[in-house]
Design an enzyme around this catalytic site. Structure first.
Site, mmCIF file in Angstrom:
data_model
loop_
_atom_site.group_PDB
_atom_site.id
_atom_site.type_symbol
_atom_site.label_atom_id
_atom_site.label_comp_id
_atom_site.label_asym_id
_atom_site.label_seq_id
_atom_site.Cartn_x
_atom_site.Cartn_y
_atom_site.Cartn_z
ATOM 1 N N GLU A 91 -7.415 6.943 12.079
ATOM 2 C CA GLU A 91 -8.175 7.636 11.035
ATOM 3 C C GLU A 91 -9.650 7.817 11.390
ATOM 4 O O GLU A 91 -10.499 7.934 10.510
ATOM 5 C CB GLU A 91 -7.996 6.897 9.702
ATOM 6 C CG GLU A 91 -6.550 7.010 9.235
ATOM 7 C CD GLU A 91 -6.259 6.332 7.910
ATOM 8 O OE1 GLU A 91 -7.135 5.629 7.380
ATOM 9 O OE2 GLU A 91 -5.131 6.505 7.420
ATOM 10 N N TRP A 135 -5.515 13.932 7.855
ATOM 11 C CA TRP A 135 -4.059 14.046 7.925
ATOM 12 C C TRP A 135 -3.469 15.377 7.493
ATOM 13 O O TRP A 135 -2.278 15.604 7.636
ATOM 14 C CB TRP A 135 -3.403 12.915 7.138
ATOM 15 C CG TRP A 135 -3.997 12.653 5.787
ATOM 16 C CD1 TRP A 135 -4.917 11.683 5.484
ATOM 17 C CD2 TRP A 135 -3.750 13.356 4.563
ATOM 18 N NE1 TRP A 135 -5.239 11.732 4.145
ATOM 19 C CE2 TRP A 135 -4.540 12.745 3.556
ATOM 20 C CE3 TRP A 135 -2.926 14.439 4.204
ATOM 21 C CZ2 TRP A 135 -4.539 13.177 2.232
ATOM 22 C CZ3 TRP A 135 -2.936 14.865 2.878
ATOM 23 C CH2 TRP A 135 -3.730 14.241 1.916
ATOM 24 N N GLU A 150 -8.125 4.987 -4.343
ATOM 25 C CA GLU A 150 -8.727 5.661 -3.182
ATOM 26 C C GLU A 150 -9.123 7.066 -3.623
ATOM 27 O O GLU A 150 -8.286 7.822 -4.111
ATOM 28 C CB GLU A 150 -7.726 5.751 -2.025
ATOM 29 C CG GLU A 150 -7.280 4.396 -1.511
ATOM 30 C CD GLU A 150 -6.290 4.500 -0.350
ATOM 31 O OE1 GLU A 150 -6.154 5.598 0.235
ATOM 32 O OE2 GLU A 150 -5.639 3.489 -0.045
ATOM 33 N N MET A 203 -11.154 10.342 12.315
ATOM 34 C CA MET A 203 -11.709 11.605 11.821
ATOM 35 C C MET A 203 -11.760 11.661 10.289
ATOM 36 O O MET A 203 -12.030 12.712 9.713
ATOM 37 C CB MET A 203 -10.895 12.788 12.357
ATOM 38 C CG MET A 203 -10.889 12.901 13.866
ATOM 39 S SD MET A 203 -12.558 13.013 14.561
ATOM 40 C CE MET A 203 -13.024 14.672 14.050
ATOM 41 N N HIS A 204 -11.482 10.536 9.644
ATOM 42 C CA HIS A 204 -11.494 10.477 8.172
ATOM 43 C C HIS A 204 -12.868 10.026 7.693
ATOM 44 O O HIS A 204 -13.347 8.960 8.060
ATOM 45 C CB HIS A 204 -10.422 9.484 7.718
ATOM 46 C CG HIS A 204 -10.115 9.537 6.257
ATOM 47 N ND1 HIS A 204 -11.038 9.266 5.273
ATOM 48 C CD2 HIS A 204 -8.961 9.833 5.615
ATOM 49 C CE1 HIS A 204 -10.461 9.396 4.092
ATOM 50 N NE2 HIS A 204 -9.203 9.742 4.267
ATOM 51 N N ASN A 218 0.845 -1.194 0.000
ATOM 52 C CA ASN A 218 0.000 0.000 0.000
ATOM 53 C C ASN A 218 0.876 1.238 0.000
ATOM 54 O O ASN A 218 1.687 1.425 0.911
ATOM 55 C CB ASN A 218 -0.893 0.013 1.245
ATOM 56 C CG ASN A 218 -1.966 1.089 1.177
ATOM 57 O OD1 ASN A 218 -2.986 0.913 0.513
ATOM 58 N ND2 ASN A 218 -1.717 2.212 1.825
ATOM 59 N N GLU A 219 0.741 2.034 -1.039
ATOM 60 C CA GLU A 219 1.389 3.350 -1.123
ATOM 61 C C GLU A 219 2.868 3.315 -0.750
ATOM 62 O O GLU A 219 3.269 3.804 0.319
ATOM 63 C CB GLU A 219 0.646 4.370 -0.249
ATOM 64 C CG GLU A 219 -0.718 4.731 -0.776
ATOM 65 C CD GLU A 219 -1.324 5.946 -0.092
ATOM 66 O OE1 GLU A 219 -0.901 6.292 1.021
ATOM 67 O OE2 GLU A 219 -2.231 6.547 -0.684
HETATM 68 C C1 GAL Z 1 -3.958 6.781 2.073
HETATM 69 C C2 GAL Z 1 -3.810 5.351 2.559
HETATM 70 C C3 GAL Z 1 -5.055 4.859 3.253
HETATM 71 C C4 GAL Z 1 -5.556 5.894 4.209
HETATM 72 C C5 GAL Z 1 -5.830 7.163 3.462
HETATM 73 C C6 GAL Z 1 -6.392 8.265 4.316
HETATM 74 O O1 GAL Z 1 -2.734 7.400 2.030
HETATM 75 O O2 GAL Z 1 -3.507 4.476 1.495
HETATM 76 O O3 GAL Z 1 -4.768 3.667 3.937
HETATM 77 O O4 GAL Z 1 -4.605 6.094 5.201
HETATM 78 O O5 GAL Z 1 -4.633 7.630 2.913
HETATM 79 O O6 GAL Z 1 -6.593 9.439 3.587
#
Ligand code: GAL
Length: 633
Positions: free
Chosen positions: A363, A323, A315, A365-366, A143-144
């Site tokens: 996360e 963040w 995503e 608050m996401h 992932n990323e």
């Molecule tokens: C991305 C990541 C996800 C999540 C997301 C939050 O960078 O792949 O797992 O953290 O950001 O915005």
């Protein structure tokens, strides 16, 4: 091909009796894909060698039986705690020589061969188990890469790996000493095991030493990814994908992409504008809830090329993220606009991140498509609307772009090592050139540095390419359109030294850089007839034709009819003027799009996107704030 929507889902976060209704609601929303698994290692293998696949088997079955297609992630971005006990030296080490700790994610070192083998092993076991599963129709590896600054590590594993890599590249220390110019400051080595990583030196380490470490580090990302790709390929023919990020230049995406089938990326337009992109306070305020009008398009164009025409958004921001320094909500309509913009740039699929907002952990608050209490969040209805619209506009195709931009990761590392001016950064320069072409309404392809055929384009830009590759040099020599290369293009050798003869060495154009200047933000070089260079100015000499001069009469754009050197970094208005002039010469229609209004042509349609927070006129049609409009071509 019909475009599709999807969502990122974490079955391990929710009680199992919720999975069926979640899946049904995803289908009712019009979603096709669901990505799972990428952070689930502690639930897949709770103790070494002890696997608990039953929950994942059931999750895949529930989602698949509901009619969803599963994208299964390998969980290697989140090694469980026991892994760190097993390989205590697998943690990456920062430039201050401090190991990074367990307790979040991406706590691994790309150079650690023991951890790489653990990742190959889990990928192989997952491939064996799910490679032929009828519901698992795509894979995401890790992932990323580089998220949280994780490409570079100054660990023992990295040092040993780097020394081996150097021995292979240079064969002898003499050759390395010569290539790096180590006679300067008595930096010569007698054996490869004397060569340390380029951190914690008294003043700056030698630039080719830094560049070599960046090349080495990028190669480790490529090798790490390939180990998993090779393991999975034995068991599946489903596409292998990685989800890249925006503005990441630390590893060579062209090389990682060569081992995969699709390039996807994670698009967080609002988080990005606030956290990762330059812009005046007024600009950032104007696009606070919409994101930079060109950032998404840039990355769609980049990753469409990295994916060898196959692009996904893995995503997509649905609401406020957690963040960035500040996390405003998108304007109503943006979750729809971003999806259509991706489709118009060739994306096959857009997956929203995430299904339901998590009430716990980092996360919480996401936003997601659902609130933590499972009520719909605002983006759910927008996703539904996009799904309906896809049904009425099934195929948009990809049109041939008129313009191209060359993007080279090695040059980014070179200029990081040797900025020469505090504001000189590869992404900024490439993005500035891209934005200017996009403000002119052009369709743009992004090309790798070894592109060998430019014949499809009328305009090519290649800013900041430290050394032109042979194929690109030949393609530029044969180019029938107008190529604008520079600033800082073809000015170094492969080892980041000054070439002899001095650069740029352009075929058919006598242009030489005699002096290079960088400038602080409040200084500039004015051009004749208006406009200015900022950050950077190269003094040019030679017999080639001068197309633009500075106010004091020095060449600003110089070269042949088809291949011209741009001697500085134009500010946005100057870039616009230069592009407009070149478009006129090459009979390309250049628009002068108002702030926030952007267009993109597909094979069949022209799409118009309004990133502004107010309606704007497009040739007599009012496009609402955050609105999308399309018309047949
Ligand atoms: C991305 C990541 C996800 C999540 C997301 C939050 O960078 O792949 O797992 O953290 O950001 O915005």
């Amino acid at each position: 091909m019909k475009r599709t929507l999807g969502v990122c889902y974490y079955p391990e976060h929710w009680p199992e009796d919720q999975w069926t209704s979640d899946a049904a609601q995803m289908v009712a929303t019009g979603l096709t894909w669901v990505r799972i698994g990428e952070f689930g290692w502690s639930r897949m293998e709770p103790t070494p060698g002890n696997f608990t696949w039953d929950w994942l088997d059931r999750a895949i079955a529930v989602l698949g039986d509901a009619g969803l297609k599963v994208i299964l992630g390998t969980p290697t971005a989140t090694p469980p705690r026991w892994m760190v006990d097993k390989h205590p030296d697998m943690l990456a080490v920062d430039a201050e020589d401090r190991p990074r700790k367990f307790g979040s994610r991406r706590h691994y070192d790309f150079s650690h061969l023991g951890y790489r083998e653990e990742c190959r092993r889990i990928a192989e076991i997952m491939g064996q188990r799910y490679g032929k599963n009828p519901h698992v129709l795509a894979w995401q590896i890790d992932n990323e890469y580089d998220c949280h600054d994780t490409t570079l590590s100054y660990s023992d594993a990295a040092r040993t790996g780097f020394q081996d890599w150097l021995a292979q590249r240079y064969q002898s220390c003499d050759a390395l000493n010569r290539a790096w110019g180590n006679v300067f400051w008595s930096m010569e080595y007698d054996s490869f095991d004397q060569i340390d990583l380029p951190n914690l030196t008294v003043t700056e380490p030698n630039h080719p030493h830094q560049l070599a470490f960046r090349r080495y580090s990028s190669d480790q990302v490529v090798a790490f990814n390939k180990a998993q790709a090779d393991a999975l390929r034995k068991y599946t023919s489903a596409p292998l994908i990685h989800n890249y990020m925006g503005r990441i230049m630390t590893f060579d995406h062209w090389k990682v992409g060569a081992d995969l089938d699709v390039a996807s990326w994670d698009s967080y337009p609002i988080g990005f504008l606030s956290d990762r992109l330059e812009g005046t306070p007024a600009f950032k305020q104007a696009f606070l809830r919409q994101g930079h009008p060109d950032n998404q398009a840039f990355h769609h164009d980049l990753y469409r090329a990295v994916g060898k025409t196959r692009l996904w958004v893995m995503e997509q921001q649905p609401g406020p993220v957690n963040w960035a320094p500040y996390n405003p909500a998108p304007l109503p309509g943006m979750a729809r606009l971003w999806a259509w913009e991706a489709f118009a740039h060739g994306a096959e699929t857009v997956c929203y991140f995430r299904w339901r907002q998590a009430p716990f952990a980092q996360e919480q608050m996401h936003a997601g498509l659902l609130r933590p209490d499972s009520a719909p969040a605002p983006a759910l209805a927008e996703a539904r609307k996009v799904a309906d619209e896809i049904e009425t506009l099934a195929e948009v195709g990809t049109a041939q772009a008129q313009a191209a931009l060359v993007l080279d990761y090695e040059s980014a590392w070179a200029w990081d090592a040797q900025p020469q001016g505090a504001d000189f950064e590869m992404f900024r320069l490439a993005f500035a050139a891209y934005c200017a072409m996009r403000r002119a309404g052009l369709n743009i392809d992004i090309l790798p540095p070894d592109a060998g055929d430019l014949s499809a384009y009328k305009l090519v830009m290649a800013p900041g390419i430290m050394k032109l590759s042979d194929p690109l040099r030949q393609a530029l020599a044969a180019f029938k359109g107008i190529a604008l290369v520079g600033p800082r293009t073809d000015t170094k050798t492969d080892e980041l030294s000054i070439p002899s003869p001095l650069g740029p060495n352009l075929s058919g154009a006598d242009v030489t850089i005699s002096l290079t200047e960088s400038m602080p933000p409040d200084d500039a070089v004015p051009l004749q007839g208006g406009g200015q260079f900022v950050h950077w100015f190269e003094h040019l000499e030679g017999d080639a034709e001068v197309f633009v001069t500075t106010a004091s009469g020095q060449p600003a754009v110089m070269g042949s009819a088809n291949l011209r050197y741009l001697a500085g970094w134009p500010d946005p208005a100057t870039f616009d003027q230069i592009i407009a002039d070149v478009c006129t010469e090459s009979s390309l229609t250049a628009h002068s799009l108002p702030d926030g209004l952007r267009i993109r042509d597909t094979a069949t349609h022209r799409f118009v996107f309004n990133y502004a927070d107010h309606p704007q006129d497009w040739q007599g049609t009012e496009i609402p704030a955050a609105g999308v409009h399309w018309e047949t071509l």
